[in-house]
Design a protein around this motif. Structure first.
Motif, short mmCIF file in Angstrom:
data_model
loop_
_atom_site.label_atom_id
_atom_site.label_comp_id
_atom_site.label_asym_id
_atom_site.label_seq_id
_atom_site.Cartn_x
_atom_site.Cartn_y
_atom_site.Cartn_z
N ARG A 62 -39.17 -63.51 -27.08
CA ARG A 62 -37.90 -62.86 -26.78
C ARG A 62 -37.79 -61.30 -26.53
NH1 ARG A 62 -33.14 -65.11 -30.43
NH2 ARG A 62 -32.05 -64.25 -28.62
N ILE A 63 -39.01 -60.54 -27.19
CA ILE A 63 -39.05 -59.24 -26.53
C ILE A 63 -39.26 -59.03 -25.07
CG2 ILE A 63 -40.02 -56.99 -27.22
CD1 ILE A 63 -40.23 -58.18 -30.14
N LYS A 64 -38.34 -58.53 -24.10
CA LYS A 64 -38.90 -58.20 -22.84
C LYS A 64 -38.89 -56.63 -22.64
CE LYS A 64 -38.57 -62.59 -22.09
NZ LYS A 64 -39.77 -63.33 -21.49
N VAL A 65 -39.66 -56.47 -21.50
CA VAL A 65 -39.78 -54.86 -21.11
C VAL A 65 -39.64 -55.00 -19.70
CG1 VAL A 65 -40.85 -52.68 -20.89
CG2 VAL A 65 -41.12 -53.71 -23.19
N ASN A 66 -38.51 -54.44 -19.33
CA ASN A 66 -38.16 -54.55 -17.76
C ASN A 66 -38.28 -55.89 -17.39
OD1 ASN A 66 -38.40 -51.68 -17.27
ND2 ASN A 66 -40.42 -51.80 -16.43
N LEU A 67 -37.56 -56.68 -18.27
CA LEU A 67 -37.01 -57.99 -18.17
C LEU A 67 -38.52 -58.83 -17.85
CD1 LEU A 67 -34.09 -57.82 -15.55
CD2 LEU A 67 -34.05 -57.90 -17.89
N GLU A 68 -39.53 -58.47 -18.27
CA GLU A 68 -40.75 -59.21 -18.37
C GLU A 68 -41.47 -59.15 -19.56
OE1 GLU A 68 -43.32 -57.47 -15.61
OE2 GLU A 68 -42.04 -57.50 -13.62
N SER A 69 -42.21 -60.42 -19.86
CA SER A 69 -42.94 -60.71 -21.04
C SER A 69 -43.92 -59.49 -21.28
CB SER A 69 -43.67 -61.87 -20.93
OG SER A 69 -42.81 -62.93 -20.87
N VAL A 70 -44.14 -59.11 -22.42
CA VAL A 70 -45.24 -58.07 -22.97
C VAL A 70 -46.47 -58.67 -23.01
CG1 VAL A 70 -45.36 -56.09 -24.61
CG2 VAL A 70 -43.03 -57.03 -23.78
N ASN A 71 -47.52 -57.66 -22.50
CA ASN A 71 -49.01 -57.99 -23.04
C ASN A 71 -49.19 -57.55 -24.17
OD1 ASN A 71 -51.61 -58.36 -23.07
ND2 ASN A 71 -52.01 -57.07 -21.36
N TRP A 72 -49.33 -58.45 -25.56
CA TRP A 72 -49.27 -58.14 -26.79
C TRP A 72 -50.86 -57.65 -27.15
CZ3 TRP A 72 -44.90 -57.01 -28.40
CH2 TRP A 72 -44.04 -57.77 -28.10
N GLU A 73 -51.65 -57.63 -26.06
CA GLU A 73 -53.16 -57.12 -26.28
C GLU A 73 -53.29 -55.53 -26.11
OE1 GLU A 73 -55.51 -59.21 -27.31
OE2 GLU A 73 -53.97 -60.83 -27.10
N ILE A 108 -42.37 -43.61 -27.09
CA ILE A 108 -43.71 -43.33 -26.74
C ILE A 108 -44.46 -44.53 -26.28
CG2 ILE A 108 -46.20 -42.81 -27.32
CD1 ILE A 108 -44.80 -40.76 -29.43
N ALA A 109 -44.17 -45.92 -27.04
CA ALA A 109 -44.62 -47.10 -26.36
C ALA A 109 -44.15 -47.58 -25.17
CB ALA A 109 -44.57 -48.16 -27.65
N LEU A 110 -42.63 -47.51 -24.99
CA LEU A 110 -41.91 -47.86 -23.80
C LEU A 110 -42.30 -46.86 -22.79
CD1 LEU A 110 -38.44 -48.76 -25.07
CD2 LEU A 110 -40.06 -50.24 -24.25
N ARG A 111 -42.59 -45.82 -23.11
CA ARG A 111 -43.24 -44.87 -21.85
C ARG A 111 -44.52 -45.43 -21.18
NH1 ARG A 111 -43.63 -39.13 -20.19
NH2 ARG A 111 -45.65 -38.85 -19.62
N GLU A 112 -45.35 -45.90 -21.98
CA GLU A 112 -46.69 -46.49 -21.20
C GLU A 112 -46.30 -47.82 -20.66
OE1 GLU A 112 -50.90 -47.68 -22.79
OE2 GLU A 112 -49.89 -46.25 -24.05
N LEU A 113 -45.56 -48.66 -21.27
CA LEU A 113 -45.36 -49.95 -21.12
C LEU A 113 -44.52 -50.23 -19.66
CD1 LEU A 113 -44.84 -51.75 -24.74
CD2 LEU A 113 -46.83 -51.96 -23.07
#
Length: 316
Positions: free
Chosen positions: A127-138, A264-269
């Protein structure tokens, strides 16, 4: 041709009178809109911000209700006023609030969904989205994002207390006053200059240039005052909470550490958009203004307090 006629009508006697009425209406509706949204329509605002699941509002878990009540205890809120402070679950990962301590409609505090989780494994990753897209958890930044979403009880209590104290302050009312003043100043000064220098008979470009300069002066002053007062109240509230309980000291330090880590994490993602929104240190980027005290400074404020307590308890 129609546009020219309309512009010429505004400099006529009837047009000037209509402008006067319009300016007064806007100056009246601005504070009215704020008061209505934070009083009569407070429940509507709550419904808009509430977290829903399968068409139903998500209730506040017992643990969070207890945490909210414990925060009221720490703040020494009188029993008779505690029913005026009501929590609800809100969408997103940021705490929010509305209402006023000066109103009989009370204060509502929106608790983010991640306040319900105690560890990273319990988070609902899909359910966690970044820029409305799924996150690469790797990615390392993704794990950093997950860690930043977990807040201890102390951090949650600090965030709740901060929102309550903000809503109990006169800061929101000052914002309304500043906005109304800026609108009236823009209109009043423009009308004064038009009348004094008879700019109505000048070329339209002269008046437009004057309106631009007056607007720049009025709203430039408005933003300077608004940001300065915002900084004052943010610092004052943190200072008060720091003196109230060590729980808020530890909670504030952790809360801002996590927000910085998240940024900081969102800045990269988020790629280019993330770099525009957040600095490498995790502060929020602003183009011209500094709307809030930098997050790093607010975190350092509580760290300084902690180090002072350590020195007192360990004089060696």
């Amino acid at each position: 041709m129609t546009t020219k006629k309309i512009l010429n009508w505004f400099i006529s006697e009837k047009g000037q009178h209509a402008s006067y009425i319009l300016a007064g209406t806007i100056a009246t509706l601005t504070p009215a809109a704020y008061f209505v949204s934070h009083t009569i329509f407070l429940e509507q605002y709550k419904k808009f911000k509430t977290l829903y699941s399968k068409g139903f509002s998500v209730p506040v878990p017992e643990e969070l209700l207890k945490r909210f009540d414990e925060t009221l205890e720490l703040l020494k809120v009188p029993s008779i006023r505690r029913t005026d402070c009501r929590p609800f679950m809100t969408s997103g990962f940021d705490i929010c609030s509305a209402g006023s301590g000066y109103s009989r409609f009370g204060i509502i505090v929106g608790l983010p969904n991640n306040f319900m989780y105690n560890d990273v494994d319990s988070l609902d990753k899909p359910r966690i989205k970044v820029n409305l897209e799924s996150v690469n958890w790797e990615l390392p930044a993704s794990n950093q994002l997950l860690e930043s979403l977990i807040f201890s009880e102390n951090a949650q209590k600090y965030a709740i207390a901060r929102e309550l104290r903000y809503r109990e302050s006169v800061k929101p009312l000052i914002d309304v006053f500043l906005t109304t003043t800026a609108l009236l100043m823009t209109y009043g000064l423009s009308r004064l200059l038009n009348t004094k220098f008879n700019l109505y008979v000048k070329h339209r470009i002269v008046r437009l240039g004057m309106y631009g300069l007056v607007s720049l002066l009025s709203f430039g002053n408005y933003f300077l005052c608004k940001d300065a007062i915002e900084h004052y109240y943010e610092e004052a509230i943190d200072e008060e909470l720091k003196k109230t309980s060590p729980i808020f000291v530890e909670g504030g330090k952790e809360y801002y550490s996590n927000i910085i880590k998240r940024n900081i994490a969102l800045r990269e993602l988020m790629g280019k958009e993330g770099r525009n929104l957040y600095s490498p240190s995790g502060n929020v980027n602003y183009l011209f203004r500094q709307k809030h005290i930098p997050l790093v400074d607010r975190k350092g404020f509580f760290e300084t307090d902690s180090s002072q307590k350590t020195n007192i308890s360990n004089p060696s």
